[in-house]
Structure formats: structure tokens, C-alpha cells
Motif scaffolding. Structure first.
Motif, PDB file in Angstrom:
ATOM      1  N   UNK A   1      -7.782 -17.671 -47.431  1.00  0.00           N
ATOM      2  CA  UNK A   1      -6.984 -16.840 -48.327  1.00  0.00           C
ATOM      3  C   UNK A   1      -7.869 -15.829 -49.045  1.00  0.00           C
ATOM      4  N   UNK A   2      -7.246 -14.745 -49.465  1.00  0.00           N
ATOM      5  CA  UNK A   2      -7.879 -13.804 -50.376  1.00  0.00           C
ATOM      6  C   UNK A   2      -7.120 -13.866 -51.695  1.00  0.00           C
TER       7      UNK A   2
ATOM      8  N   UNK B   1     -12.456 -19.817 -47.625  1.00  0.00           N
ATOM      9  CA  UNK B   1     -12.213 -20.559 -46.389  1.00  0.00           C
ATOM     10  C   UNK B   1     -12.649 -21.999 -46.621  1.00  0.00           C
ATOM     11  N   UNK B   2     -11.721 -22.920 -46.505  1.00  0.00           N
ATOM     12  CA  UNK B   2     -12.034 -24.335 -46.714  1.00  0.00           C
ATOM     13  C   UNK B   2     -11.994 -25.089 -45.392  1.00  0.00           C
TER      14      UNK B   2
ATOM     15  N   UNK C   1      -7.878 -29.230 -43.714  1.00  0.00           N
ATOM     16  CA  UNK C   1      -7.154 -28.850 -44.917  1.00  0.00           C
ATOM     17  C   UNK C   1      -6.749 -27.388 -44.915  1.00  0.00           C
ATOM     18  N   UNK C   2      -5.834 -27.067 -45.815  1.00  0.00           N
ATOM     19  CA  UNK C   2      -5.281 -25.731 -45.899  1.00  0.00           C
ATOM     20  C   UNK C   2      -5.162 -25.293 -47.365  1.00  0.00           C
ATOM     21  N   UNK C   3      -5.846 -24.199 -47.770  1.00  0.00           N
ATOM     22  CA  UNK C   3      -5.699 -23.695 -49.131  1.00  0.00           C
ATOM     23  C   UNK C   3      -4.613 -22.624 -49.218  1.00  0.00           C
ATOM     24  N   UNK C   4      -4.071 -22.460 -50.415  1.00  0.00           N
ATOM     25  CA  UNK C   4      -3.247 -21.293 -50.717  1.00  0.00           C
ATOM     26  C   UNK C   4      -3.338 -21.005 -52.212  1.00  0.00           C
ATOM     27  N   UNK C   5      -2.946 -19.791 -52.603  1.00  0.00           N
ATOM     28  CA  UNK C   5      -2.976 -19.415 -54.014  1.00  0.00           C
ATOM     29  C   UNK C   5      -1.569 -19.485 -54.600  1.00  0.00           C
ATOM     30  N   UNK C   6      -1.463 -20.108 -55.779  1.00  0.00           N
ATOM     31  CA  UNK C   6      -0.199 -20.201 -56.496  1.00  0.00           C
ATOM     32  C   UNK C   6      -0.090 -19.055 -57.505  1.00  0.00           C
ATOM     33  N   UNK C   7       1.096 -18.827 -58.069  1.00  0.00           N
ATOM     34  CA  UNK C   7       1.296 -17.685 -58.966  1.00  0.00           C
ATOM     35  C   UNK C   7       0.460 -17.702 -60.243  1.00  0.00           C
TER      36      UNK C   7
ATOM     37  N   UNK D   1       0.249 -27.429 -42.340  1.00  0.00           N
ATOM     38  CA  UNK D   1       0.198 -26.064 -42.852  1.00  0.00           C
ATOM     39  C   UNK D   1       1.054 -25.956 -44.099  1.00  0.00           C
ATOM     40  N   UNK D   2       0.684 -25.023 -44.989  1.00  0.00           N
ATOM     41  CA  UNK D   2       1.503 -24.744 -46.163  1.00  0.00           C
ATOM     42  C   UNK D   2       1.559 -23.236 -46.387  1.00  0.00           C
ATOM     43  N   UNK D   3       2.648 -22.808 -47.020  1.00  0.00           N
ATOM     44  CA  UNK D   3       2.869 -21.384 -47.281  1.00  0.00           C
ATOM     45  C   UNK D   3       3.659 -21.250 -48.561  1.00  0.00           C
ATOM     46  N   UNK D   4       3.400 -20.150 -49.310  1.00  0.00           N
ATOM     47  CA  UNK D   4       4.105 -19.923 -50.566  1.00  0.00           C
ATOM     48  C   UNK D   4       4.725 -18.538 -50.546  1.00  0.00           C
ATOM     49  N   UNK D   5       6.010 -18.467 -50.948  1.00  0.00           N
ATOM     50  CA  UNK D   5       6.680 -17.174 -50.992  1.00  0.00           C
ATOM     51  C   UNK D   5       7.857 -17.223 -51.954  1.00  0.00           C
TER      52      UNK D   5
END
Length: 385
Positions: A183-184, A196-197, A244-250, A300-304
Motif C-alpha cells: 500500500x501507499x 510492503x509486508x 499477510x495483507x496490509x491496508x490503510x483505514x480512514x 485478501x482484504x480491501x477497504x472502500x
């Protein structure tokens, strides 16, 4: 590990779970509820199809590009279905929202008996650069030193750079990126950072993250959460967060969802949270999500738009039941689920096009008798068909 240290470890795990539950935000009134429906599905790769030297297509990677294309990648295993062995990095590209796809192209060829693992794909939105980070010699079967390579594309995935060895910056400790996406950060802290994890090997196990604050030119290690016992081969019941999978929350935090390799505490996922841009993953923000049962597989995870999505084979011991779940409170509770495929199914990757927030794409391992028979892409309409 001393008895007192074990007690403290368990205390922090429990405290982290309670803290996450109590501090999670409630459903906001402006979040539109979703009602996902699978509307299209197509075969992207078929294993055993006699395509050149390739025997098996595995480990899906999927991303949307800054120009609005879809890129599907995977590890094309040349001679066997095993993790070890030589591979190509296979790629297909769609410029019409997944309706049609380019022929398979092979981006890299490791020409090695131990092979590489496909790793993580990620996009620098500021420079419009697409990266793939992968590891060579991840399993140490027939070579002794692991090497991290980075390739990039600046023309929407049409052509790719020569592999760049970044082990010169981060060392040769085994680090297996993802698999999935990096993620960026779009928000503070460390806005613009690339994250990158991945995970370690069978001995030096656990979660590790690599960070770049200069658009992928230089890299260093950030947050880690080591497996226990430290630097020893693990066995059933040991603590070992893996793929593992990272993502950024609000709120700018990083949510990391990890495979629970030796089923410590449960046959379910390990969840971690970082509030400092993946510099650290404190124990007080680590817990186990017992709703997200797993048979030890990539997820996998995704946020939208206020909704967190999660996909994996939803079974405690078998790779079956590829399921999409969704949550309105960052994973504290899961509102409902969609069974994508009830049969053999394994690793999955998700993405969404910036110009189309109404559809989610899932590339996953699918089969009738075995999950490694094909890689299939399903298009999910989030607000009904």
C-alpha cells in the motif's frame, strides 16, 4: 520462554482484543450498506493446459493501475505444483474493466532450481509507477541466500524494468513479501510512504514490513511481530503469523490481516494494527478474529466507502468455500457474507477500479477436485445485480 513472559504475552493478546473491540467506530450514518452479488466470472489461467513450460498457475496478484487498467499476475510454476522450483511471473492485462484480457506474457524467468515466490504488487500513485517485489530462493532447498528483487512499470504494465536487487539495502534474511499487495499511505502519518509486508521462513518466522519514503528508491525494515519460540522451528500450536495483507483505514492506521500458520489460539486469522505508518505493531493492538476461520491460506482484504471486505476459503481445515465477507466497523463485527465458490478454493486477491466504486474484483484459485486447477476472476456488484 520464561513462564512470566508467557503470561505477559497472553495478557497483551487478550488486552489487545478487548481494546480493539471497545475502541472500534460504530457504523456511520453516511455509509451505504452493500449487498454483493457475483455478476460475472471468467477463467484467467488454466493449469495443466500445456502452455509452454508451465505446469501450474498459482498465487494470484491483482491490481488496478493509475490509468484504469486491471493487471492480473501469478506464479507460473514450470514443472510441478510445489512451492520450490523454477517459475515465470505471468501477467495479463485488461483495459475494459475485465471484459477482455491480453494474452499471457512472462515478465520474469528465474531459471533456478529453487525458484522465486511472486510476492506483492503495489502502485505509487504519485509517480504512476507499478511495482512487484518478489523473493528468490525463499525455501533454501537448493540455494543458501535469499534475495529480494524489485521490478517496475511506468507504462501501465506493458513493459517492465530489469530486476533490481534490494537485498543490498535490507540484507539477505528470508523475507517473503505478501503475497498480495502493498500500500501507499494516503493519510498522515508518513503520507506517501510505500509499505510492503510479508513473512519470514520456517525458523525466523513472523511478520515483517519494508518501508520506502522515496517512491521505492530505498527501503528499510519497519514493524515486525516475531513468531514464538524465537529462532526455532515451529510446531502445532505455536504463535506464527505468516502470509499477510496490509491496508490503510480512514484514520491513517495500517490494518494487517495475517495467516495463523500453526493455529495458535484458533483456526482463524491474526489481526494487527499500526498507528505509526507500519513502524511497529504493538501487542495491545493484536487480536484473533474467530469469525474469520481459515485452513492456513493466503487471504485478501480491501477497504472502500466505509466498508471493509475480506476474502478467503472459509473452513477450518480444508481449502474450500471461497467467501467474501464485509464489515462496517473495520472488522470488529462482520455484517454478512457471500459464498463465491463452495468447492476447492485457495489463495485470493482483490482490487477495485478508481473509476468504478460499485464493483469489486476477486482473482482466486479454483477447482473441481483441487484448488490449484485454475485462477478465476469474479466481478462482484457491491450494490446488487
Amino acid at each position: 520462554m520464561a513462564e512470566r513472559e508467557v503470561r505477559m504475552f497472553v495478557f497483551y493478546l487478550c488486552f489487545g482484543f478487548l481494546t480493539t473491540i471497545s475502541s472500534s467506530p460504530i457504523l456511520r450514518s453516511n455509509v451505504k450498506p452493500v449487498s454483493p452479488v457475483a455478476v460475472e466470472e471468467q477463467l484467467i489461467w488454466l493449469s495443466g493446459g500445456g502452455e509452454g513450460e508451465v505446469d501450474i498457475y498459482r498465487t494470484p496478484l491483482l491490481t488496478a493501475t493509475p490509468r484504469g487498467s486491471l493487471l492480473a499476475l501469478c506464479g507460473a510454476r514450470k514443472y510441478s505444483s510445489g512451492d520450490a522450483g523454477p517459475k515465470f511471473l505471468a501477467i495479463r492485462r485488461s483495459t475494459d474493466q475485465g471484459q477482455t484480457w491480453s494474452p499471457t506474457a512472462f515478465v520474469t524467468d528465474d531459471r533456478s532450481p529453487d525458484g522465486f515466490n511472486p510476492g506483492s504488487i503495489f502502485v505509487d500513485e504519485i509517480t504512476s509507477t507499478i511495482f512487484v517485489l518478489y523473493v528468490h530462493c525463499a525455501h533454501h532447498y537448493k540455494c543458501n541466500v535469499s534475495t529480494l528483487f524489485l521490478i517496475n512499470s511506468t507504462d501501465d504494465g506493458l513493459t517492465w524494468s530489469h530486476p533490481r536487487n534490494i537485498s543490498e539495502q535490507v540484507g539477505t534474511m528470508t523475507f517473503d513479501p505478501g503475497p498480495g499487495y502493498g500500500v501507499q499511505k494516503k493519510l498522515p502519518p508518513h503520507q506517501g510512504r510505500l509499505i510492503v509486508c510479508g513473512h519470514g521462513d520456517l525458523i525466523l518466522s513472523g511478520v515483517f514490513c519494508l518501508l520506502s519514503d522515496d517512491h521505492g528508491n530505498s527501503w528499510r525494515y519497519g514493524g515486525t511481530r516475531m513468531g514464538i519460540p524465537y529462532n526455532q522451528r515451529k510446531k502445532a500450536g505455536d504463535f506464527d503469523p505468516d502470509e499477510n495483507q496490509p491496508l490503510e483505514l480512514p484514520d491513517g492506521s495500517i490494518l494487517l490481516n495475517a495467516r495463523n500458520e500453526y493455529a495458535y489460539h484458533c483456526h482463524c486469522r491474526v489481526i494487527m494494527r499500526s498507528y505509526d505508518g507500519a513502524e511497529s505493531f504493538p501487542l495491545e493492538h493484536l487480536y484473533f478474529d474467530e469469525t474469520l476461520i481459515e485452513p492456513r491460506a493466503m487471504a485478501s482484504q480491501w477497504y472502500s466507502n466505509g466498508v471493509l471486505f475480506f476474502s478467503n476459503p472459509a473452513h477450518q481445515t480444508e481449502r474450500v468455500n471461497l467467501t467474501l465477507r464485509w464489515s462496517y466497523d473495520n472488522g470488529t463485527t462482520w455484517a454478512s457474507s457471500l459464498l463465491v465458490w463452495p468447492g476447492p478454493s485457495g489463495y485470493s486477491a482483490m482490487t477495485m477500479l478508481s473509476q468504478d466504486s460499485g464493483h469489486l474484483y476477486i482473482l482466486y484459485e479454483k477447482g473441481a477436485k483441487s484448488s490449484i486447477e485454475s485462477l478465476s476472476l469474479v466481478k462482484v456488484a457491491l450494490y446488487g445485480g
